[in-house]
Each structure stands twice: as C-alpha cells, then as structure tokens.
Write a protein that holds these residues in place. Structure first.
Motif, PDB file in Angstrom:
ATOM      1  N   PRO A  57      19.612 -10.001 -11.065  1.00  0.00           N
ATOM      2  CA  PRO A  57      20.241  -9.807 -12.385  1.00  0.00           C
ATOM      3  C   PRO A  57      19.738 -10.834 -13.393  1.00  0.00           C
ATOM      4  O   PRO A  57      19.185 -11.882 -13.030  1.00  0.00           O
ATOM      5  N   LEU A  58      19.936 -10.535 -14.667  1.00  0.00           N
ATOM      6  CA  LEU A  58      19.439 -11.398 -15.730  1.00  0.00           C
ATOM      7  C   LEU A  58      19.875 -12.846 -15.567  1.00  0.00           C
ATOM      8  O   LEU A  58      19.091 -13.779 -15.756  1.00  0.00           O
ATOM      9  N   GLN A  59      21.136 -13.053 -15.208  1.00  0.00           N
ATOM     10  CA  GLN A  59      21.659 -14.418 -15.121  1.00  0.00           C
ATOM     11  C   GLN A  59      21.048 -15.195 -13.967  1.00  0.00           C
ATOM     12  O   GLN A  59      21.127 -16.437 -13.925  1.00  0.00           O
ATOM     13  N   ALA A  60      20.403 -14.496 -13.032  1.00  0.00           N
ATOM     14  CA  ALA A  60      19.779 -15.164 -11.895  1.00  0.00           C
ATOM     15  C   ALA A  60      18.285 -15.403 -12.103  1.00  0.00           C
ATOM     16  O   ALA A  60      17.632 -16.031 -11.263  1.00  0.00           O
ATOM     17  N   GLN A  61      17.731 -14.920 -13.218  1.00  0.00           N
ATOM     18  CA  GLN A  61      16.316 -15.107 -13.488  1.00  0.00           C
ATOM     19  C   GLN A  61      16.045 -16.568 -13.882  1.00  0.00           C
ATOM     20  O   GLN A  61      16.776 -17.156 -14.680  1.00  0.00           O
ATOM     21  N   ALA A  62      14.980 -17.130 -13.314  1.00  0.00           N
ATOM     22  CA  ALA A  62      14.570 -18.507 -13.642  1.00  0.00           C
ATOM     23  C   ALA A  62      13.547 -18.426 -14.775  1.00  0.00           C
ATOM     24  O   ALA A  62      12.418 -17.964 -14.569  1.00  0.00           O
ATOM     25  N   ILE A  63      13.936 -18.867 -15.973  1.00  0.00           N
ATOM     26  CA  ILE A  63      13.081 -18.760 -17.155  1.00  0.00           C
ATOM     27  C   ILE A  63      12.870 -20.151 -17.736  1.00  0.00           C
ATOM     28  O   ILE A  63      13.804 -20.803 -18.187  1.00  0.00           O
ATOM     29  N   ALA A  64      11.611 -20.613 -17.699  1.00  0.00           N
ATOM     30  CA  ALA A  64      11.250 -21.907 -18.282  1.00  0.00           C
ATOM     31  C   ALA A  64      10.480 -21.659 -19.568  1.00  0.00           C
ATOM     32  O   ALA A  64       9.528 -20.871 -19.595  1.00  0.00           O
ATOM     33  N   GLU A  65      10.886 -22.310 -20.644  1.00  0.00           N
ATOM     34  CA  GLU A  65      10.206 -22.130 -21.926  1.00  0.00           C
ATOM     35  C   GLU A  65       9.016 -23.080 -22.049  1.00  0.00           C
ATOM     36  O   GLU A  65       9.047 -24.206 -21.542  1.00  0.00           O
ATOM     37  N   LEU A  66       7.981 -22.608 -22.739  1.00  0.00           N
ATOM     38  CA  LEU A  66       6.856 -23.472 -23.051  1.00  0.00           C
ATOM     39  C   LEU A  66       7.319 -24.603 -23.974  1.00  0.00           C
ATOM     40  O   LEU A  66       8.230 -24.417 -24.784  1.00  0.00           O
TER      41      LEU A  66
END
Length: 260
Positions: free
Chosen positions: A69-78
C-alpha cells in the motif's frame, strides 16, 4: 550467487506528462502495461517529489494493484541541491547519490522517478543513474513518454542532429542573447535546438522568440503533449508573427525547437 546477482536493479520509471495540468490523460494511454506492472511491484523509490510519486502510484494502483500500500512505500527524495543546481555543474562536481541506493545494494529493486516524463532526461536523476553504474547496479529504462523526442518528431526539423539545452535565462537581456546564440548555431550547423519553459512564462518566451529570431527561422512549439488538448505547431517566425496565439492558449507545458 555472485555479488552482482544479489543486487537489485534500478528501474527508470517514466510518468505521464500531465503533472500540474487540470485535465489528465488515462494512464493506460501513455504508459504500456509492462511499465505499469514493474511500477506496481516496486516498493523502494528515489523521487523528485514524494507527493507527486504517491499521486502517480495511486493512478497505477487503479490499473495494476500495488505490491505494498501507499503508506508502506519507501520514497526518498533527491536532495534540494539537485533541484537548484542540477546533477552536474560547470566544475564537474556531482552530488553523492550512493546512499540513496542502499536498498538496491541489499537486493531490493528500486525505481527512479520524476514528476513528469523520463527521469534524468530534462529532469533530475542522472547522478543516481551514474552512481548505480559505479556500484554495479543494473540500470533498466522503462518505456514511456519523453516530451523532447515527441516534440522533435512533430517539429519537422532535423531529427538526425539535435541538442536539448534546458531552460533559457529569465532575465530579458540574457535571454535575448541566448536565443540569438541558439539560432546562429542552428542556422549554421543545421542542428535543431530544443528547450523548455514553465507554463506561466510561455507567453513571455514566445514574445522574445518572435522579437529576437530571424523571420526565416523555423520555430516549433508543442504544448500539452499526450493530453487531449495537445497542439504542435511548426512554422517560420514570420508566420508566427502574423498569427500570435493568445496568452491563454499558452498555459500548458510546452517544448520549443528552432532550426532551419
């Protein structure tokens, strides 16, 4: 298993070109199923903007259910420095993107994503791609829209020799000088020159182009690429001067090309 085989891959995930537009195209019209399937199974991301990445993944999920699910996605910003100075500066210095690839070194496939179009092409991300190569991480570009190439194909200008030069200066005198330089090189070499501008400055840029360029120079403007209201126009500067569009008609994202 070799060390290379135990590493994850870095997928370059293209996104629709409608970021920030009031009207959006169906995602299945601009991205093939294979790209959507890869995006759906990835759970680790390197992103230009986390909010827009979540919005994209929500659109993917409506077609191809996400592995997490979206809340479990690991997203690192540049880093913000990449947004302000780009992945490359005149000194040759580059941000150290290796820490962003830690998950890939641990065996996780990762996605590199920008707000619109292909990451690392007219958008941040090339430092991440270069770091992946240096670390022995396989880089896999996925299929999707690239506004620069769509404009080039629709322009009728030289598609065998061309250059993308990014943004032109905002300050009037510097912008005028840069436009004259690009035109001089295009007319001398035959090489198509492509550049972009933010939508709210489109009218100002077009006015500058029509003021600075020679009447016989060919100017192409492609707006709203992949959107229902897409419009690609290629004609001489003299013809543009006789039919200058209203500012309201220039509100969509646009790519410009000049040549002979």
């Amino acid at each position: 298993m070799t060390a290379e085989a135990s590493k994850g891959r870095l997928y370059l995930v293209p996104t629709p070109l409608d970021h920030g537009c009031a009207e959006q195209a169906a995602i299945t019209e601009v991205l093939p199923l294979g790209t959507l399937q890869v995006a759906a199974r990835l759970t680790h991301w390197i992103s230009e903007n986390a909010k827009s990445t979540r919005a994209f993944l929500k659109r993917v999920d409506a077609v191809q259910p996400l592995a997490q699910p979206l809340q479990a996605q690991a997203i690192a910003e540049l880093p913000r420095t990449v947004h302000k100075k780009g992945d490359h500066d005149p000194t040759g210095a580059r941000p150290d993107a290796r820490p962003l690839l830690a998950a890939a070194l641990q065996g996780q496939d990762m996605g590199l994503i920008s707000e619109a179009g292909m990451p690392a092409v007219a958008d941040p991300g090339s430092s991440v791609v270069r770091a992946a190569h240096a670390l022995g991480i396989e880089v896999v570009p996925l299929v999707g829209p690239v506004s620069i190439l769509l404009t080039l194909a629709a322009s009728g200008l030289n598609g065998q020799s061309f250059a993308f030069v990014g943004y032109v200066p905002q300050e009037a005198a510097a912008r005028a000088q840069r436009l004259r330089e690009l035109e001089a090189w295009a007319r001398k070499s035959g090489q198509t020159q492509l550049f972009i501008e933010t939508p709210y400055r489109n009218a100002t840029l077009l006015q500058a182009l029509l003021h600075e360029l020679q009447a016989t120079t060919q100017l192409a403007v492609c707006q709203g690429l992949t959107l229902p209201q897409v419009r690609c126009t290629s004609r001489s500067v003299a013809e543009w001067r006789r039919a200058m569009p209203a500012p309201a008609a220039l509100a969509l994202p646009a790519v410009y090309a000049i040549g002979r």
